[in-house]
Design an enzyme around this catalytic site. Structure first.
Site, PDB file in Angstrom:
ATOM      1  N   GLU A  72       0.809  -1.216   0.000  1.00 13.39           N
ATOM      2  CA  GLU A  72       0.000   0.000   0.000  1.00 13.39           C
ATOM      3  C   GLU A  72       0.847   1.273   0.000  1.00 13.39           C
ATOM      4  OE1 GLU A  72      -4.242  -0.684   1.857  1.00 13.39           O
ATOM      5  OE2 GLU A  72      -2.711  -1.100   3.363  1.00 13.39           O
ATOM      6  N   HIS A  91      -0.417   4.573   8.460  1.00 16.00           N
ATOM      7  CA  HIS A  91      -1.533   3.692   8.105  1.00 16.00           C
ATOM      8  C   HIS A  91      -1.554   2.551   9.108  1.00 16.00           C
ATOM      9  CE1 HIS A  91      -4.513   1.418   6.070  1.00 16.00           C
ATOM     10  NE2 HIS A  91      -3.692   0.425   5.775  1.00 16.00           N
ATOM     11  N   HIS A  93      -4.303  -0.441  11.444  1.00 16.31           N
ATOM     12  CA  HIS A  93      -5.526  -1.249  11.426  1.00 16.31           C
ATOM     13  C   HIS A  93      -6.099  -1.388  12.838  1.00 16.31           C
ATOM     14  CE1 HIS A  93      -4.256  -3.567   7.503  1.00 16.31           C
ATOM     15  NE2 HIS A  93      -4.209  -2.267   7.364  1.00 16.31           N
ATOM     16  N   HIS A 159     -11.200  -1.693   7.179  1.00 14.68           N
ATOM     17  CA  HIS A 159      -9.768  -1.732   6.895  1.00 14.68           C
ATOM     18  C   HIS A 159      -8.941  -1.095   8.010  1.00 14.68           C
ATOM     19  CE1 HIS A 159      -6.497  -0.815   3.576  1.00 14.68           C
ATOM     20  NE2 HIS A 159      -5.976  -1.296   4.693  1.00 14.68           N
TER      21      HIS A 159
END
Length: 230
Positions: A72, A91, A93, A159
């Site tokens: 990603e 980023h 989760h 996500h």
């Protein structure tokens, strides 16, 4: 250190999640995975590699030894391309963030002095990118950035989240605040309560304690917590 903080806070358990930092117009440092990947909680300096906005090594040897950029990476680079105000992208989760969003519980400014920076962040609105996809190319990343607008954080449905800021520390602390608000929302809902935003009169009374406290002191705390876990 920031990767370890994310893991310690439960925002990036296991091997998923990454952080990047812009260091020039076309180069960034990013947490990569090597042949001996152990997870974010065990990140060391060797896992941080310098690449360009297309994911190529930005200097000789940067991707040697089996290291590869995250799938990603476009999630990071598209934010950096489109947001000149941003230097760092996180980023992660966080399970509670994902659960609260799927339950229809928005990230709301429902607390006061409990978390002043988090309340101010939520008061500006936390947008949602409604696709639960792996953001693996520029087209999908552009959709995410479009949903994000000019906001510091965007939720990725089913996500996780993406947090953007001028520093790595601020980007991580924003993610922690969003996770905290998501946890509280789930707890309130599970107790049969109704989420209510903080009254405007109370919002007006919340002071800005300044970056030295909100960021510097808070970050020292996060780093100190890592030492206690050893």
């Amino acid at each position: 250190m920031a990767c370890r903080v994310l893991a310690a806070r439960g925002l990036a358990d296991g091997i998923l999640g990454h952080i990047s930092l812009r260091i020039s117009e076309n180069a960034l440092l990013v947490r990569c995975r090597g042949t001996r990947e152990r997870g974010l909680a065990y990140t060391d300096a060797a896992d941080i590699r310098m690449v360009d906005l297309d994911g190529n090594a930005a200097a000789e040897g940067e991707l040697d030894g089996g290291y590869a950029v995250p799938n990603e990476l476009p999630l990071h680079t598209e934010v950096l391309r489109r947001r000149p105000d941003v230097k760092a992208v996180v980023h992660a989760h966080p399970p509670h963030v994902v659960a609260a969003d799927l339950a229809g519980l928005g990230i709301r400014p429902m607390v006061g002095a409990f978390d002043i920076p988090g309340t101010r962040l939520a008061a500006g609105g936390i947008p949602v990118y409604p696709r639960g996809v792996l953001v693996r190319n520029r087209s999908l990343a552009a959709e995410m950035v479009e949903a994000m607008g000019g906001r510091p954080v965007v939720l990725l449905r089913g996500h996780g989240l993406t947090s953007a800021a001028a520093t790595v520390e601020q980007a991580v602390l924003q993610a922690i605040s969003v996770d905290t608000l998501a946890r509280l929302a789930l707890q309130v809902a599970s107790a049969g309560g109704e989420l209510q935003d903080l009254p405007e009169s109370d919002m007006a009374e919340l002071p800005d304690l300044g970056g030295a406290f909100n960021t510097n002191t808070a970050w020292r705390h996060e780093v100190a917590r890592l030492g206690e876990r050893r």
